[in-house]
Design a protein around this motif. Structure first.
Motif, PDB file in Angstrom:
ATOM      1  N   PHE A 237       0.861  -1.184   0.000  1.00 21.94           N
ATOM      2  CA  PHE A 237       0.000   0.000   0.000  1.00 21.94           C
ATOM      3  C   PHE A 237       0.896   1.233   0.000  1.00 21.94           C
ATOM      4  CE2 PHE A 237      -3.080  -3.116   1.186  1.00 21.94           C
ATOM      5  CZ  PHE A 237      -4.266  -2.649   0.652  1.00 21.94           C
ATOM      6  N   GLY A 238       1.190   1.716  -1.212  1.00 22.38           N
ATOM      7  CA  GLY A 238       2.197   2.743  -1.439  1.00 22.38           C
ATOM      8  C   GLY A 238       2.004   3.983  -0.591  1.00 22.38           C
ATOM      9  N   GLY A 239       3.087   4.684  -0.333  1.00 20.22           N
ATOM     10  CA  GLY A 239       3.046   5.913   0.427  1.00 20.22           C
ATOM     11  C   GLY A 239       3.419   5.740   1.887  1.00 20.22           C
ATOM     12  N   MET A 240       3.433   4.526   2.376  1.00 20.95           N
ATOM     13  CA  MET A 240       3.775   4.280   3.774  1.00 20.95           C
ATOM     14  C   MET A 240       5.269   4.533   3.986  1.00 20.95           C
ATOM     15  SD  MET A 240       2.292   3.141   6.657  1.00 20.95           S
ATOM     16  CE  MET A 240       1.110   1.804   6.586  1.00 20.95           C
ATOM     17  N   ASN A 241       5.593   5.297   5.012  1.00 24.37           N
ATOM     18  CA  ASN A 241       6.994   5.483   5.405  1.00 24.37           C
ATOM     19  C   ASN A 241       7.407   4.323   6.299  1.00 24.37           C
ATOM     20  OD1 ASN A 241       7.627   8.228   4.299  1.00 24.37           O
ATOM     21  ND2 ASN A 241       5.884   8.789   5.599  1.00 24.37           N
ATOM     22  N   LEU A 242       8.531   3.706   5.985  1.00 26.99           N
ATOM     23  CA  LEU A 242       8.992   2.519   6.706  1.00 26.99           C
ATOM     24  C   LEU A 242      10.358   2.775   7.325  1.00 26.99           C
ATOM     25  CD1 LEU A 242       7.992  -0.170   4.042  1.00 26.99           C
ATOM     26  CD2 LEU A 242       6.709   0.495   6.080  1.00 26.99           C
ATOM     27  N   PHE A 243      10.481   2.489   8.623  1.00 27.53           N
ATOM     28  CA  PHE A 243      11.735   2.642   9.349  1.00 27.53           C
ATOM     29  C   PHE A 243      12.164   1.266   9.879  1.00 27.53           C
ATOM     30  CE2 PHE A 243       9.587   6.696   9.614  1.00 27.53           C
ATOM     31  CZ  PHE A 243      10.590   7.643   9.404  1.00 27.53           C
ATOM     32  N   PRO A 244      13.153   0.627   9.264  1.00 26.57           N
ATOM     33  CA  PRO A 244      13.607  -0.671   9.772  1.00 26.57           C
ATOM     34  C   PRO A 244      14.416  -0.502  11.055  1.00 26.57           C
ATOM     35  CG  PRO A 244      14.975   0.039   7.936  1.00 26.57           C
ATOM     36  CD  PRO A 244      13.889   1.058   8.069  1.00 26.57           C
ATOM     37  N   GLY A 245      14.360  -1.525  11.889  1.00 26.15           N
ATOM     38  CA  GLY A 245      15.123  -1.459  13.123  1.00 26.15           C
ATOM     39  C   GLY A 245      14.953  -2.713  13.947  1.00 26.15           C
ATOM     40  N   ARG A 246      15.041  -2.533  15.257  1.00 29.13           N
ATOM     41  CA  ARG A 246      14.926  -3.674  16.175  1.00 29.13           C
ATOM     42  C   ARG A 246      13.993  -3.283  17.315  1.00 29.13           C
ATOM     43  NH1 ARG A 246      17.738  -8.228  16.625  1.00 29.13           N
ATOM     44  NH2 ARG A 246      17.716  -9.338  18.618  1.00 29.13           N
ATOM     45  N   LEU A 247      12.999  -4.139  17.550  1.00 29.07           N
ATOM     46  CA  LEU A 247      12.046  -3.864  18.625  1.00 29.07           C
ATOM     47  C   LEU A 247      12.735  -4.058  19.976  1.00 29.07           C
ATOM     48  CD1 LEU A 247       9.111  -3.211  19.414  1.00 29.07           C
ATOM     49  CD2 LEU A 247       8.658  -5.669  19.365  1.00 29.07           C
ATOM     50  N   LEU A 248      12.689  -3.007  20.806  1.00 32.44           N
ATOM     51  CA  LEU A 248      13.341  -3.065  22.107  1.00 32.44           C
ATOM     52  C   LEU A 248      12.390  -3.540  23.202  1.00 32.44           C
ATOM     53  CD1 LEU A 248      15.344   0.292  21.990  1.00 32.44           C
ATOM     54  CD2 LEU A 248      16.177  -2.029  21.507  1.00 32.44           C
ATOM     55  N   ARG A 249      11.193  -2.970  23.214  1.00 31.98           N
ATOM     56  CA  ARG A 249      10.256  -3.320  24.284  1.00 31.98           C
ATOM     57  C   ARG A 249       8.848  -2.918  23.872  1.00 31.98           C
ATOM     58  NH1 ARG A 249      13.149   1.128  25.726  1.00 31.98           N
ATOM     59  NH2 ARG A 249      11.955   3.048  26.166  1.00 31.98           N
ATOM     60  N   VAL A 250       7.867  -3.523  24.555  1.00 32.52           N
ATOM     61  CA  VAL A 250       6.455  -3.193  24.350  1.00 32.52           C
ATOM     62  C   VAL A 250       5.826  -3.002  25.718  1.00 32.52           C
ATOM     63  CG1 VAL A 250       4.243  -3.946  23.415  1.00 32.52           C
ATOM     64  CG2 VAL A 250       6.355  -4.583  22.243  1.00 32.52           C
ATOM     65  N   GLU A 251       5.106  -1.893  25.864  1.00 33.51           N
ATOM     66  CA  GLU A 251       4.467  -1.594  27.138  1.00 33.51           C
ATOM     67  C   GLU A 251       3.131  -0.919  26.865  1.00 33.51           C
ATOM     68  OE1 GLU A 251       5.802   1.110  30.808  1.00 33.51           O
ATOM     69  OE2 GLU A 251       7.296  -0.397  30.261  1.00 33.51           O
ATOM     70  N   GLY A 252       2.040  -1.527  27.358  1.00 33.75           N
ATOM     71  CA  GLY A 252       0.729  -0.935  27.164  1.00 33.75           C
ATOM     72  C   GLY A 252       0.322  -0.803  25.713  1.00 33.75           C
ATOM     73  N   GLY A 253       0.759  -1.736  24.882  1.00 33.90           N
ATOM     74  CA  GLY A 253       0.410  -1.708  23.465  1.00 33.90           C
ATOM     75  C   GLY A 253       1.261  -0.790  22.617  1.00 33.90           C
ATOM     76  N   ILE A 254       2.227  -0.088  23.224  1.00 39.34           N
ATOM     77  CA  ILE A 254       3.126   0.809  22.488  1.00 39.34           C
ATOM     78  C   ILE A 254       4.533   0.229  22.537  1.00 39.34           C
ATOM     79  CG2 ILE A 254       4.126   3.118  22.353  1.00 39.34           C
ATOM     80  CD1 ILE A 254       1.189   3.025  21.597  1.00 39.34           C
ATOM     81  N   GLY A 255       5.139   0.079  21.364  1.00 41.64           N
ATOM     82  CA  GLY A 255       6.487  -0.451  21.276  1.00 41.64           C
ATOM     83  C   GLY A 255       7.503   0.636  21.007  1.00 41.64           C
ATOM     84  N   VAL A 256       8.739   0.342  21.334  1.00 37.46           N
ATOM     85  CA  VAL A 256       9.854   1.242  21.049  1.00 37.46           C
ATOM     86  C   VAL A 256      10.817   0.515  20.127  1.00 37.46           C
ATOM     87  CG1 VAL A 256      11.776   2.570  21.986  1.00 37.46           C
ATOM     88  CG2 VAL A 256       9.613   2.466  23.231  1.00 37.46           C
ATOM     89  N   LEU A 257      11.094   1.136  18.990  1.00 36.74           N
ATOM     90  CA  LEU A 257      11.959   0.558  17.973  1.00 36.74           C
ATOM     91  C   LEU A 257      13.284   1.306  17.946  1.00 36.74           C
ATOM     92  CD1 LEU A 257      11.577  -1.364  15.187  1.00 36.74           C
ATOM     93  CD2 LEU A 257      11.775   0.891  14.144  1.00 36.74           C
ATOM     94  N   ASP A 258      14.378   0.570  17.987  1.00 38.02           N
ATOM     95  CA  ASP A 258      15.701   1.161  17.783  1.00 38.02           C
ATOM     96  C   ASP A 258      15.923   1.276  16.282  1.00 38.02           C
ATOM     97  OD1 ASP A 258      18.322   1.916  17.612  1.00 38.02           O
ATOM     98  OD2 ASP A 258      19.152   0.168  18.648  1.00 38.02           O
ATOM     99  N   ALA A 259      15.861   2.509  15.745  1.00 42.51           N
ATOM    100  CA  ALA A 259      16.018   2.741  14.303  1.00 42.51           C
ATOM    101  C   ALA A 259      17.429   3.159  13.936  1.00 42.51           C
ATOM    102  CB  ALA A 259      15.017   3.783  13.833  1.00 42.51           C
ATOM    103  N   GLY A 260      18.409   2.684  14.667  1.00 42.01           N
ATOM    104  CA  GLY A 260      19.808   2.955  14.333  1.00 42.01           C
ATOM    105  C   GLY A 260      20.170   4.407  14.538  1.00 42.01           C
ATOM    106  N   THR A 261      20.757   5.049  13.513  1.00 40.86           N
ATOM    107  CA  THR A 261      21.213   6.432  13.637  1.00 40.86           C
ATOM    108  C   THR A 261      20.062   7.416  13.862  1.00 40.86           C
ATOM    109  OG1 THR A 261      21.147   6.655  11.229  1.00 40.86           O
ATOM    110  CG2 THR A 261      23.258   6.050  12.211  1.00 40.86           C
TER     111      THR A 261
END
Length: 360
Positions: A237-261
């Protein structure tokens, strides 16, 4: 589904020699549903449509239409009809003869057939066109003739193989509206094949996103657009901005992704299944907030391109550091001179609930 489905597809696999076109596809389609098969060329969507029509047979698996087993049943004995991409209008027949072509094999008397043809032409807004020859029709009129010819036999399921692809953009948009209204009026199940995501979103009650002979996700247009289940669906579905990384943690349905630099990014995580590891944060261009860089929290970026799209502007900005390009869409409001310009430095942010962290 809560009611008995019109179509039940069970573990369908189709192989052509060493090539697997479909692999263990299973899902149901409801009665009166406008259902779309969406995916790029070669994903298996047209093969699946041809299996529904009886033009192809599954290598393995089951297929039931309105509760009846269809495996081995030829096309002319199925409660389906098909509109092809080319419309397949017979050039030597006029409009009425094209529309009534299938009636001659049903033993319907001439007077009754004429009444059915007239009502079918009226249904697709072609009253008075019965004597026209095929070469006198526009693309949109040819499409309507093909629809009338398919619907006159009152199938339980209408199969449509990219029937709008040959039309120009303006006519295609008009026909999308007409096709949806027609489906609502006749109330039968439509199965529509397309590679155009906007077309599928506009027309469908539900969409099956396909890739590599498999179904990636089946959902409503709204859910697919806002909450794709995987990076592959989001990317389609074109137009989506994608940030690859590594999932660090999930709390209350919200996750934090380490997106490198770029640093840590927050987004919603649907369901408890995701663990630490590779993941992607996805955010729609219209969900990103853009502010002047000075004193604003968020990702620092520089605008590299601007497109005026009538009621909205599309910006491309390069995040610093990292250099990743991001697309932002904003409505056109207020003084145009107050809008950001190319080269301006801005700050980008979003509500965590508007972004999704997806498995790869």
């Amino acid at each position: 589904m809560t009611q008995d489905p019109m179509i039940a597809i069970g573990q369908v696999t189709k192989r052509f020699g060493s090539v697997t076109a479909l692999e263990e596809v299973s899902f149901d389609i409801g009665k009166g549903e406008f259902f779309s098969l969406l995916g790029p060329s070669g994903c298996g969507k047209t093969t699946l449509l041809r299996i529904l029509a009886g033009i192809e047979s599954p290598t393995t698996g089951t297929l039931r239409i309105d509760g009846e087993d269809m495996v081995g049943i030829p096309p002319n004995r199925r409660p389906t009809n098909m509109v092809f991409q080319s419309y397949a209008i017979f050039p030597h027949l006029n409009v009425a003869e094209n529309v009534g072509y299938g009636l001659r094999y049903k033993g319907i008397k001439r007077a009754e057939a004429q009444g059915l043809i007239a009502s079918s032409l009226d249904m697709v807004q072609l009253s008075g066109f019965g004597d026209r020859q095929a070469n006198q029709l526009s693309g949109g009129q040819r499409q309507r003739v093909a629809l009338a010819r398919a619907l006159i036999l009152k199938p339980k399921v209408l199969l449509l193989d990219e029937p709008l692809s040959a039309l120009d953009k303006r006519l295609r948009e008009e026909m999308q509206f007409e096709l949806r209204e027609l489906q609502r009026r006749v109330g039968i199940t439509f199965v529509f094949v397309t590679h155009d995501q906007e077309e599928a979103l506009t027309l469908s009650d539900r969409i099956a996103v396909m890739s590599g002979g498999r179904v990636l996700q089946i959902d409503t247009p709204e859910t697919l657009y806002d909450r794709p289940a995987s990076r592959r669906v989001a990317k389609f579905f074109g137009g989506m901005n994608l940030f690859p990384g590594r999932l660090l943690r999930v709390e209350g349905g919200i996750g934090v992704l380490d997106a490198g630099t770029i640093g840590p990014l927050s987004g919603a995580v649907d369901g408890p299944g995701m663990g630490d590891g590779p993941a992607t944060l996805a955010i729609r261009p219209e969900r990103i907030r853009m502010a002047a860089e000075v004193g604003s929290p968020g990702l620092a970026a520089q605008i590299t391109a601007i497109s005026f799209l009538g009621d909205r502007r599309q910006y491309v900005a390069r995040i610093e550091p990292g250099g990743q390009s991001v697309t932002i869409v904003t409505p056109v409001t207020g003084d145009p001179a107050a809008a950001p310009s190319q080269g301006d430095r801005v700050s980008l942010s979003w509500a965590a609930s508007d972004a999704r962290i997806l498995s790869d």
